[in-house]
Design an enzyme around this catalytic site. Structure first.
Site, PDB file in Angstrom:
ATOM      1  CG  HIS A  20       0.762   2.008  -9.835  1.00 57.09           C
ATOM      2  ND1 HIS A  20       0.351   1.590  -8.582  1.00 57.09           N
ATOM      3  CD2 HIS A  20      -0.274   2.734 -10.348  1.00 57.09           C
ATOM      4  CE1 HIS A  20      -0.863   2.046  -8.348  1.00 57.09           C
ATOM      5  NE2 HIS A  20      -1.266   2.742  -9.395  1.00 57.09           N
ATOM      6  CG  LEU A  63      10.369 -16.885  -2.622  1.00 58.54           C
ATOM      7  CD1 LEU A  63       9.847 -17.047  -1.200  1.00 58.54           C
ATOM      8  CD2 LEU A  63      11.006 -15.508  -2.807  1.00 58.54           C
ATOM      9  CG  ASP A 103      -2.047   0.973   1.150  1.00 56.10           C
ATOM     10  OD1 ASP A 103      -2.279   1.534   0.067  1.00 56.10           O
ATOM     11  OD2 ASP A 103      -2.702   1.190   2.178  1.00 56.10           O
TER      12      ASP A 103
END
Length: 250
Positions: free
Chosen positions: A45, A139, A28
């Site tokens: 972004h 991962l 956020d």
């Protein structure tokens, strides 16, 4: 009672100092980061995508097994069309540029959510990235796109109802494990730690079922500024907690 649904057994209490197996992050602050600098939201972004790279690398170095990133919610479609277009374009660019690195470094990428809403071109890039990285074991990175937890739970409930109507599922035998197998996260561990950046302290329709016993860390940093030091701080905070999954303290 013999016909009562079975409850999912809870994990054993984790000792203080343990590393979370699964970290989920509500990323956020991209918009506020850009506005504070007088920049277009699209550049916020883009800076957020750089923070994604840093965080994935930091998780791999820390030995985290699973990372889920809340990148685009089902509600984000209500944003201005130009912002949605910029976001989807950035998503395709990211998938194309990062997939080779992920495959080389043993990182498996998966997307959870309603990917069909992004259109054929983006779906093709998602499918390709998932296929190329499918062998990664270092991962597991899940990216939540066009994702909403309530929609996810409703879809699972509909699947259960359809199975019951078809006679392939006895409702009395339904337990938490069987229900979870119908969620987007089927086969994945629930998050141990959920982090939210930018100082906000809410889940925003993210992993509502899976977050039942998660620990939460809220950090003031805006997502584009996020890095290894912020993750390390959250992990230290988590490591000081003793998780008992609802059991009474000894």
């Amino acid at each position: 009672m013999s016909g009562a649904p079975k409850l999912q057994s809870l994990p054993e209490a984790a000792p203080p100092g343990a590393l979370p197996q699964h970290v989920a992050i509500i990323m956020d602050g991209n918009r506020r980061w850009a506005e504070a600098r007088g920049l277009p939201v699209a550049l916020g972004h883009k800076a957020g995508a750089e923070a994604v790279r840093r965080t994935i690398q930091a998780c791999a170095e820390q030995g985290i097994g699973w990372l889920t990133l809340f990148a685009f919610s089902s509600e984000n479609w209500l944003r201005p069309p130009e912002e949605v277009t910029a976001l989807t374009g950035l998503l395709r660019l990211y998938l194309r540029s990062e997939v080779a690195t992920f495959a080389r470094e043993g990182i498996r990428l998966r997307v959870i959510g309603d990917r069909a809403r992004f259109g054929v071109e983006t779906m093709r890039e998602i499918d390709r990235a998932e296929a190329v990285t499918a062998g990664g074991t270092r991962l597991n990175v899940n990216v939540a796109l066009s994702y909403g937890a309530r929609d996810e739970i409703l879809a699972a409930a509909r699947a259960v109802a359809e199975a019951a109507r078809a006679g392939t599922l006895d409702p009395a035998s339904l337990d938490e494990t069987a229900f979870a197998a119908r969620l987007f996260t089927a086969g994945m561990p629930d998050p141990d730690l959920i982090i939210r950046t930018s100082g906000e302290q809410r889940l925003s329709n993210f992993l509502l079922w899976q977050a039942a016993y998660a620990e939460f860390v809220f950090q003031e940093v805006l997502w584009p500024d996020y890095g290894a030091e912020h993750l390390a701080r959250a992990l230290r905070d988590y490591g000081r907690r003793e998780r008992r999954f609802g059991a009474r303290p000894g």
